[in-house]
Design an enzyme around this catalytic site. Sequence first.
Site, PDB file in Angstrom:
ATOM      1  N   LYS A 281      35.515  52.152  45.703  1.00 61.30           N
ATOM      2  CA  LYS A 281      36.187  53.157  46.723  1.00 61.30           C
ATOM      3  C   LYS A 281      35.302  54.258  47.612  1.00 61.30           C
ATOM      4  O   LYS A 281      34.181  53.774  47.157  1.00 61.30           O
ATOM      5  CB  LYS A 281      36.410  53.925  45.746  1.00 61.30           C
ATOM      6  CG  LYS A 281      37.868  53.475  45.253  1.00 61.30           C
ATOM      7  CD  LYS A 281      39.758  53.873  46.195  1.00 61.30           C
ATOM      8  CE  LYS A 281      40.273  52.422  44.856  1.00 61.30           C
ATOM      9  NZ  LYS A 281      40.806  53.302  44.157  1.00 61.30           N
ATOM     10  N   ARG A 316      40.789  47.603  36.907  1.00 62.74           N
ATOM     11  CA  ARG A 316      41.430  46.921  37.929  1.00 62.74           C
ATOM     12  C   ARG A 316      39.502  46.922  39.239  1.00 62.74           C
ATOM     13  O   ARG A 316      38.741  48.272  39.307  1.00 62.74           O
ATOM     14  CB  ARG A 316      42.103  47.974  38.737  1.00 62.74           C
ATOM     15  CG  ARG A 316      42.651  47.066  39.994  1.00 62.74           C
ATOM     16  CD  ARG A 316      44.043  47.752  40.519  1.00 62.74           C
ATOM     17  NE  ARG A 316      44.698  46.790  41.388  1.00 62.74           N
ATOM     18  CZ  ARG A 316      44.384  47.113  42.307  1.00 62.74           C
ATOM     19  NH1 ARG A 316      43.225  47.964  43.576  1.00 62.74           N
ATOM     20  NH2 ARG A 316      44.665  46.001  43.907  1.00 62.74           N
TER      21      ARG A 316
END
Length: 337
Positions: A281, A316
Amino acid sequence: MRSYYRPIAQTDPLRPQAARRLAGGWCWFDRVEVLTRAGSAGVIAAADLPPDVAARLCAQRPAIVGLSWQVPKLMGIVNTTPDSFSDGGRFGSSAEAVAAAQALAAEGADLLDIGGESTRPGAAPVPEAEEIARTIPVIAALCGAGGVGVPVSVDTRKAVVARAALAAGAVLVNDVSAMEHDPQMAAAVAASTAGLCLMHAQGSPETMQAAPRYDNVVLDVYDYLEARIAAAEAAGIARARILVDPGIGFGKSPEHNLALLRNLSLLHDLGCPILLGASRKRFIGSIGGAALAQARGPGTLAVTLAAVAQGVQVHRVHDVAEVAQGLRLWRALGGEG
């Protein structure tokens, strides 16, 4: 004023006799921080918890999609999209996506998440037919005869896509809108035996990073997920089928992301396994000094291990082999071998 309870998770092998096991997993706790909207109300002994809170924090989480939660699990990411922030356009065909999924399973993925619509900041919606065309051939190949051998999840906000994926063999619906984007999603999942992941997001992908604001991001996310679990249960989806995801990067500033990551153990009081999607991210790049998403593997591993230390059950990730290696070392250092 409502109190919230954040167990102070520990993993040291020398667990005190009075300590309690967190969510039936690998962490333990003997102290709990009490949080309120006015701020921290201090730390109490685990023995002083309200009985219902203690029961939720300590209960073994039921298996979902055949997976138990005594050790951390890895969810491998396969985006069949041209515009995902990290791997968009990587797979030009269903066959390439299937091969990539098989490789992730061989590297140690415990389940695979197949997505056909980018939900990166600024992304536009994808028509249902196009999302189905991108994902269902991949899911069918992975779940059919001679398939990949691990559970398959569909990453979608749309009920019609979820129904098609479940018919093709998927066993988990990963909905980043927590069933709010499509009012038919709850019925689609309730009519199946599939698991469901409910994620927190503020706003839609098109606008969510414009100016995210919270009264208290940690408690606001907790309250939202609590309400969405209640909505799922009212629709006929048992809590034993549900995972929760705080939605790192979905309508959050870097400061919001860090606050959530520091307080992940609070979410165990929801009584569901926790899924964390922080891989590659943007905040990892901005803090870690990695402009390219593909260069954020070390930062992703650091965040993953910090979450594992708080008992987070599912991670994830894009870089399965690297994170799996890190987890093997983490377990060995903890004496688990």
